[in-house]
Enzyme design. Structure first.
Site, PDB file in Angstrom:
ATOM      1  N   LYS A  13      -2.333 -12.321   7.129  1.00  0.00           N
ATOM      2  CA  LYS A  13      -1.714 -11.432   8.128  1.00  0.00           C
ATOM      3  C   LYS A  13      -0.197 -11.556   8.091  1.00  0.00           C
ATOM      4  O   LYS A  13       0.513 -10.561   8.033  1.00  0.00           O
ATOM      5  CB  LYS A  13      -2.225 -11.798   9.520  1.00  0.00           C
ATOM      6  CG  LYS A  13      -1.373 -11.260  10.657  1.00  0.00           C
ATOM      7  CD  LYS A  13      -1.983 -11.529  12.013  1.00  0.00           C
ATOM      8  CE  LYS A  13      -1.327 -12.594  12.856  1.00  0.00           C
ATOM      9  NZ  LYS A  13       0.068 -12.409  13.216  1.00  0.00           N
ATOM     10  N   ASN A  14       0.286 -12.808   8.125  1.00  0.00           N
ATOM     11  CA  ASN A  14       1.718 -13.019   8.283  1.00  0.00           C
ATOM     12  C   ASN A  14       2.508 -12.714   7.015  1.00  0.00           C
ATOM     13  O   ASN A  14       3.737 -12.727   7.033  1.00  0.00           O
ATOM     14  CB  ASN A  14       2.001 -14.451   8.762  1.00  0.00           C
ATOM     15  CG  ASN A  14       1.601 -14.627  10.220  1.00  0.00           C
ATOM     16  OD1 ASN A  14       1.319 -13.645  10.908  1.00  0.00           O
ATOM     17  ND2 ASN A  14       1.562 -15.870  10.676  1.00  0.00           N
TER      18      ASN A  14
HETATM   19  C1  UD1 Z   1       5.765 -16.654  12.659  1.00  0.00           C
HETATM   20  C2  UD1 Z   1       4.301 -16.268  12.626  1.00  0.00           C
HETATM   21  C3  UD1 Z   1       3.506 -17.041  13.673  1.00  0.00           C
HETATM   22  C4  UD1 Z   1       3.751 -18.532  13.502  1.00  0.00           C
HETATM   23  C5  UD1 Z   1       5.244 -18.845  13.487  1.00  0.00           C
HETATM   24  C6  UD1 Z   1       5.540 -20.305  13.203  1.00  0.00           C
HETATM   25  C7  UD1 Z   1       4.350 -13.969  11.904  1.00  0.00           C
HETATM   26  C8  UD1 Z   1       4.106 -12.550  12.245  1.00  0.00           C
HETATM   27  N1  UD1 Z   1       4.179 -14.848  12.875  1.00  0.00           N
HETATM   28  O1  UD1 Z   1       6.275 -16.258  13.921  1.00  0.00           O
HETATM   29  O2  UD1 Z   1       2.128 -16.725  13.510  1.00  0.00           O
HETATM   30  O3  UD1 Z   1       3.146 -19.204  14.583  1.00  0.00           O
HETATM   31  O4  UD1 Z   1       5.896 -18.053  12.461  1.00  0.00           O
HETATM   32  O5  UD1 Z   1       4.954 -20.696  12.016  1.00  0.00           O
HETATM   33  O6  UD1 Z   1       4.678 -14.295  10.783  1.00  0.00           O
HETATM   34  N2  UD1 Z   1      13.150 -18.870  17.676  1.00  0.00           N
HETATM   35  C9  UD1 Z   1      14.347 -18.800  18.338  1.00  0.00           C
HETATM   36  N3  UD1 Z   1      15.236 -17.824  17.964  1.00  0.00           N
HETATM   37  C10 UD1 Z   1      14.954 -16.926  16.964  1.00  0.00           C
HETATM   38  C11 UD1 Z   1      13.721 -17.021  16.279  1.00  0.00           C
HETATM   39  C12 UD1 Z   1      12.832 -18.013  16.668  1.00  0.00           C
HETATM   40  O7  UD1 Z   1      14.628 -19.578  19.243  1.00  0.00           O
HETATM   41  O8  UD1 Z   1      15.807 -16.064  16.671  1.00  0.00           O
HETATM   42  C13 UD1 Z   1      12.166 -19.905  18.069  1.00  0.00           C
HETATM   43  C14 UD1 Z   1      10.889 -19.283  18.627  1.00  0.00           C
HETATM   44  O9  UD1 Z   1      11.000 -18.999  20.015  1.00  0.00           O
HETATM   45  C15 UD1 Z   1       9.874 -20.360  18.338  1.00  0.00           C
HETATM   46  C16 UD1 Z   1      10.379 -20.980  17.019  1.00  0.00           C
HETATM   47  O10 UD1 Z   1      11.749 -20.610  16.919  1.00  0.00           O
HETATM   48  O11 UD1 Z   1       9.887 -21.332  19.338  1.00  0.00           O
HETATM   49  C17 UD1 Z   1       9.626 -20.548  15.785  1.00  0.00           C
HETATM   50  O12 UD1 Z   1       9.723 -19.158  15.623  1.00  0.00           O
HETATM   51  P1  UD1 Z   1       9.606 -18.421  14.202  1.00  0.00           P
HETATM   52  O13 UD1 Z   1       9.510 -19.419  13.109  1.00  0.00           O
HETATM   53  O14 UD1 Z   1      10.692 -17.393  14.153  1.00  0.00           O
HETATM   54  O15 UD1 Z   1       8.197 -17.706  14.331  1.00  0.00           O
HETATM   55  P2  UD1 Z   1       7.855 -16.165  14.150  1.00  0.00           P
HETATM   56  O16 UD1 Z   1       8.505 -15.620  12.933  1.00  0.00           O
HETATM   57  O17 UD1 Z   1       8.048 -15.472  15.446  1.00  0.00           O
END
Ligand code: UD1
Length: 412
Positions: A13-14
């Site tokens: 999915k991701n």
């Molecule tokens: C992706 C996955 C999700 C998985 C996650 C971590 C997809 C669609 N989703 O989510 O299933 O659980 O990776 O492996 O691929 N954060 C910030 N600022 C930002 C971006 C992120 O503070 O600009 C924080 C988020 O709130 C969270 C953490 O960083 O606490 C991890 O987020 P991130 O790695 O970006 O996850 P996603 O890409 O949203």
């Protein structure tokens, strides 16, 4: 009933969601194979169409052609239902020089911020305004730059990778995410003609400005789907083989399963899990890849509820990701949470009742618990599960589970 047999994994999915978005980077057709048939993918295809691309099934694959009529405005109705929609921001600004994206909603797992995405795009020279619930990105030509991330965010790394393909000169993403899905996106972009080095490491170099063309690509297998079935096999005391995934993508889960006393065999794109003895407790901390995947945390909690002793799970990636605990406790688990720690007292006999899926992975955990629990477990709000698992009930039945889907949207 112990699960027994083989399960052919769907595409990740991701990864699929990001490759669909990356297809916006070229006017040529892109063909993506092994795309999982899940509602998040349907939402992304609808998003691509709303942006003016031609997107739809071509045999077993999905074909996307983002020709001249492409627009840069991602509507609220779609972004609201799927936070991953934010991933169209990078490709749109690369292709059109502008993007207007509704602020994301999505999963019920704590505040998910986008500040790293925004700061990174600003480093590449984009101007960003946030007003009336929309993010407006504008650029008169992106310029390559060093972009250090405060945290190896998956989504921010992906958005920056895609934007950087159009930037003049070299972009270096430092402290980049190392998930297998990032490597798949880099392979897809390289197939389109992008010049990228360092995929799968913390430092990724992109030489921008190369012309991008169409590509035909097969999505990697879903490591979270694989992990879910392997955990279910261990929980039910069965023997299940997953087919299609490189075992290296699940290394830490397999290490933890072995530490619990589960027998694990690894082969080429095959993993077999067998459990015929007691389970030992283990402690787990979720971390960015190659750490323990947060997307397997809820399912692992079910397995630890059956272990002979106390385990601790520490959730480091998302806030508020223990939303399934109350429902697991209603099935008989003994889990207490404090901040980002969960203490799981085992072994607990689980017994079936009516439970509510709180989110995608929590929903899968409740199904896992239902497979083990005495009597009938009814999991409600399974639309959460449909976001990320292709034909969960069909695949489970093929492994011998007694599971039926019913209600308004029953497919099987
Ligand atoms: C992706 C996955 C999700 C998985 C996650 C971590 C997809 C669609 N989703 O989510 O299933 O659980 O990776 O492996 O691929 N954060 C910030 N600022 C930002 C971006 C992120 O503070 O600009 C924080 C988020 O709130 C969270 C953490 O960083 O606490 C991890 O987020 P991130 O790695 O970006 O996850 P996603 O890409 O949203």
């Amino acid at each position: 009933r112990p699960l027994e047999g083989e399960v052919v994994l769907s595409g990740a999915k991701n990864s699929a969601l990001k490759l669909l978005a990356a297809s916006l980077l070229t006017a040529d057709p892109c063909v993506i194979r092994r795309v999982p048939r899940i509602t998040d993918v349907a939402t992304m295809v609808t998003m691509l169409r709303a942006l003016g691309a031609d997107a739809g099934d071509e045999g077993d694959a999905v074909r996307v052609e983002a020709g001249a009529g492409l627009s840069g405005c991602a509507p609220y109705e779609l972004v609201r239902t799927m936070r991953a929609s934010i991933i169209v921001m990078g490709p749109l600004v690369a292709r059109l020089g502008e993007a207007t994206i509704a602020m994301p909603g999505g999963c019920n797992i704590g505040p998910r911020r986008i500040d790293f995405h925004i700061r990174g795009l600003e480093k590449l020279g984009a101007r960003i305004d946030i007003e009336h619930g929309f993010i407006r990105v504008h650029s008169d030509g992106l310029k390559g730059a060093a972009v250090p991330l405060d945290y190896p965010s998956v989504g921010a790394t992906e958005n920056l990778l895609m934007a950087a393909t159009a930037a003049e000169g070299e972009t270096v993403i430092e402290n980049a995410a190392r998930e297998p899905e990032i490597m798949d996106l880099c392979a897809f972009l390289q197939g389109m003609g992008a010049e990228i080095e360092g995929a799968g490491t913390s430092t990724i170099h992109v030489a921008g400005g190369r012309p991008l063309h169409g590509v035909d690509h097969t999505v990697i297998a879903d490591r979270i789907e694989a992990g879910t079935y392997l955990i279910m096999a261990a929980a039910t005391g069965g023997r299940v083989t997953t087919i299609g995934l490189d075992p290296a993508h699940l290394e830490l889960l397999l290490t933890k399963l072995r530490a619990m006393g589960v027998h694990v065999e690894e082969g080429a794109e095959r993993i077999t899990v067998t459990r015929d003895g007691p389970l030992a407790p283990v402690d787990i901390s979720t971390l960015p890849h190659p750490g323990f995947a947060t997307d397997l945390q809820a399912q692992t909690m079910v397995l630890l509820s059956l272990a002979e002793g106390t385990s601790i799970i520490t959730e480091n990636v998302f806030e508020n990701r223990f939303v399934v605990v109350d429902e697991l406790n209603r099935l008989g688990a003994g889990i207490e949470t404090s901040g980002h720690h969960a203490v799981i007292a085992g072994p607990r006999p689980l017994s079936g009742t009516v439970v509510e899926a709180p989110d995608l992975r929590g929903g899968a955990a409740l199904v896992a618990a239902g497979l083990v629990a005495d009597g009938v477990t009814e999991v409600r709000s399974v639309y959460h599960i449909d976001r990320g698992y292709e034909d969960l009930t069909g695949k489970l039945r093929a492994l011998g589970a007694d599971v039926t889907r019913w209600g308004e949207d029953a497919r099987t």
